[in-house]
Design a protein around this motif. Structure first.
Motif, short mmCIF file in Angstrom:
data_model
loop_
_atom_site.label_atom_id
_atom_site.label_comp_id
_atom_site.label_asym_id
_atom_site.label_seq_id
_atom_site.Cartn_x
_atom_site.Cartn_y
_atom_site.Cartn_z
N SER A 96 45.81 34.12 48.17
CA SER A 96 44.88 34.91 48.53
C SER A 96 43.98 35.25 47.31
CB SER A 96 44.60 35.84 49.50
OG SER A 96 43.58 36.43 49.95
N LEU A 97 44.82 36.09 46.45
CA LEU A 97 44.30 36.49 45.11
C LEU A 97 43.54 35.33 44.30
CD1 LEU A 97 46.36 39.73 44.25
CD2 LEU A 97 44.13 39.51 45.60
N GLY A 98 44.32 34.65 44.36
CA GLY A 98 43.98 33.33 43.40
C GLY A 98 42.88 32.56 43.89
N ARG A 99 42.09 32.84 45.04
CA ARG A 99 41.01 32.37 45.33
C ARG A 99 39.67 33.26 45.03
NH1 ARG A 99 44.21 30.83 49.99
NH2 ARG A 99 43.46 32.77 50.92
N GLN A 100 40.11 34.49 44.38
CA GLN A 100 39.04 35.42 43.96
C GLN A 100 38.54 35.23 42.73
OE1 GLN A 100 39.88 39.46 45.11
NE2 GLN A 100 41.40 38.86 46.77
N VAL A 101 37.42 35.74 42.23
CA VAL A 101 36.99 35.36 40.91
C VAL A 101 36.27 36.76 40.54
CG1 VAL A 101 36.18 33.06 40.94
CG2 VAL A 101 34.60 34.61 41.69
N LEU A 102 36.30 36.95 39.00
CA LEU A 102 35.56 38.30 38.63
C LEU A 102 34.17 38.14 38.88
CD1 LEU A 102 38.10 39.45 35.67
CD2 LEU A 102 38.07 40.07 38.06
N SER A 103 33.20 39.25 38.55
CA SER A 103 32.06 39.21 38.42
C SER A 103 31.82 38.24 37.11
CB SER A 103 31.32 40.63 38.36
OG SER A 103 31.80 41.27 37.22
N SER A 104 32.44 38.18 36.24
CA SER A 104 32.07 37.20 35.05
C SER A 104 32.38 35.72 35.43
CB SER A 104 33.15 37.66 33.78
OG SER A 104 34.46 37.21 34.37
N GLY A 105 33.05 35.51 36.66
CA GLY A 105 33.14 34.19 36.94
C GLY A 105 34.46 33.71 36.52
#
Length: 341
Positions: A96-105
């Motif tokens: 699940s975390l692996g599908r997230q991105v930071l605000s930087s992309g």
């Protein structure tokens, strides 16, 4: 030994030993503080056996630990939780975390193909304490090249990305510690992108501990001051877990609020070195074989916690009414057993 579940207070503490050997006085000192901290508030205590790194586990060490806790009168609520039995759960959170991105992309979780030698060559110890800040080499690899290396089966670990600079709004992790006061860490300057899954597939301590504390609803965490820095990255991981509704279904016990932390001064052995199993520190087996009573051991640990002016035999429950971290706040220096043992 499980308690009778009469503790209905929302506070949840935990004792979280690693079964890499018999507990020593330093481990008992921390376990007693964690037990008192929660029980004094009418809260519950969970026992978690942190055996995620199976290569370091010593056969029967979990039974020794539970027997010693029972002998000392440090009970817990519910069944002991084994990290080794929760790998599928960690894997689900990891994906699940692996599908997230930071605000930087940048992806929140990314593969790292660097060897230890590569990292040592590209890094300088952080603040003189030997901690190597990962230089972010693999973070900048483009997606196509990354996929090519993964498909080829190149050996890799997995890291969690933190903000790129201390100018980012979410770079600072701030928390109040019950002993060491206000704490502030820059994720980019002081921690960097830490490993959450090793190249052998084992989930890292930082990841498993953060996920467990979140899912088990732990509200109070007591442990050694050497883990102050770890608290920052664990809170970073926790925030990304708690911030996504699809993961809330994993446990009805998870709490939105962050835990209260208390980090304890460390204990030096009679030879002046920090107590550790790898240094052969006097352990509970030796203490019990030489005739020490549980009350004597509790008394020594209570003295180390500043709850007694000098060691004297007493039970853990005798300390509940007077327990506080006030003395440690006034004297944060590491403790020494000197010739006590």
């Amino acid at each position: 030994m499980t308690a009778d579940s009469s503790h209905s207070n929302a506070e949840v503490g935990r004792i979280a030993p690693s079964p890499t050997g018999r507990m020593h006085i330093g481990n008992v000192y921390a376990a007693l503080a964690a037990w008192l901290d929660s029980r004094a508030l009418g809260g519950s205590v969970r026992l978690r056996i942190e055996d995620i790194d199976t290569f370091r586990v010593v056969d029967d060490a979990d039974r020794w630990i539970m027997d010693d806790l029972n002998w000392l009168g440090l009970d817990w609520d519910g069944d002991a939780v084994y990290q080794s039995a929760r790998v599928d759960l960690y894997d689900e959170v990891f994906r699940s975390l692996g599908r997230q991105v930071l605000s930087s992309g940048d992806p929140l979780i990314y593969p790292c193909f660097c060897s230890r030698a590569d990292i040592r060559a590209a890094s300088a110890p952080n603040e003189g304490d030997g901690f190597l800040l990962y230089p972010g080499t693999c973070r900048s690899i483009d997606g196509e090249h990354r996929e090519r290396r993964l498909t080829a089966g190149d050996r890799h670990s997995w890291r969690i990305a933190v903000p790129g600079s201390d100018g980012d709004a979410d770079d600072s992790v701030v928390f109040d510690d019950e002993v060491f006061g206000s704490q502030r860490f820059s994720l980019s300057r002081e921690l960097g992108d830490v490993i959450v899954r090793r190249s052998d597939g084992v989930f890292a301590y930082q990841f498993a501990t953060a996920v467990d504390d979140w899912l088990m609803g732990v509200t109070r965490i007591v442990r050694g001051r050497d883990l102050l820095r770890s608290t920052a990255i664990q809170l970073w991981i926790r925030r990304h877990c708690a911030g996504h509704q699809q993961m809330d279904r994993l446990s009805s016990e998870s709490h939105a609020q962050e835990p209260v932390f208390a980090h304890l001064p460390l204990i030096d052995d009679t030879d002046g070195r920090r107590m550790a199993k790898r240094f052969g520190s006097v352990d509970m087996g030796e203490l019990r074989e030489t005739g020490r009573s549980p009350e004597e051991v509790i008394g020594i640990c209570a003295w180390l916690l500043g709850l007694l002016k000098q060691p004297q035999p007493l039970g853990a429950r005798d300390l509940l009414r007077s327990f506080s971290f006030d003395h440690l706040r006034g004297n944060r220096q590491d403790r020494s057993l000197e010739s006590l043992l």
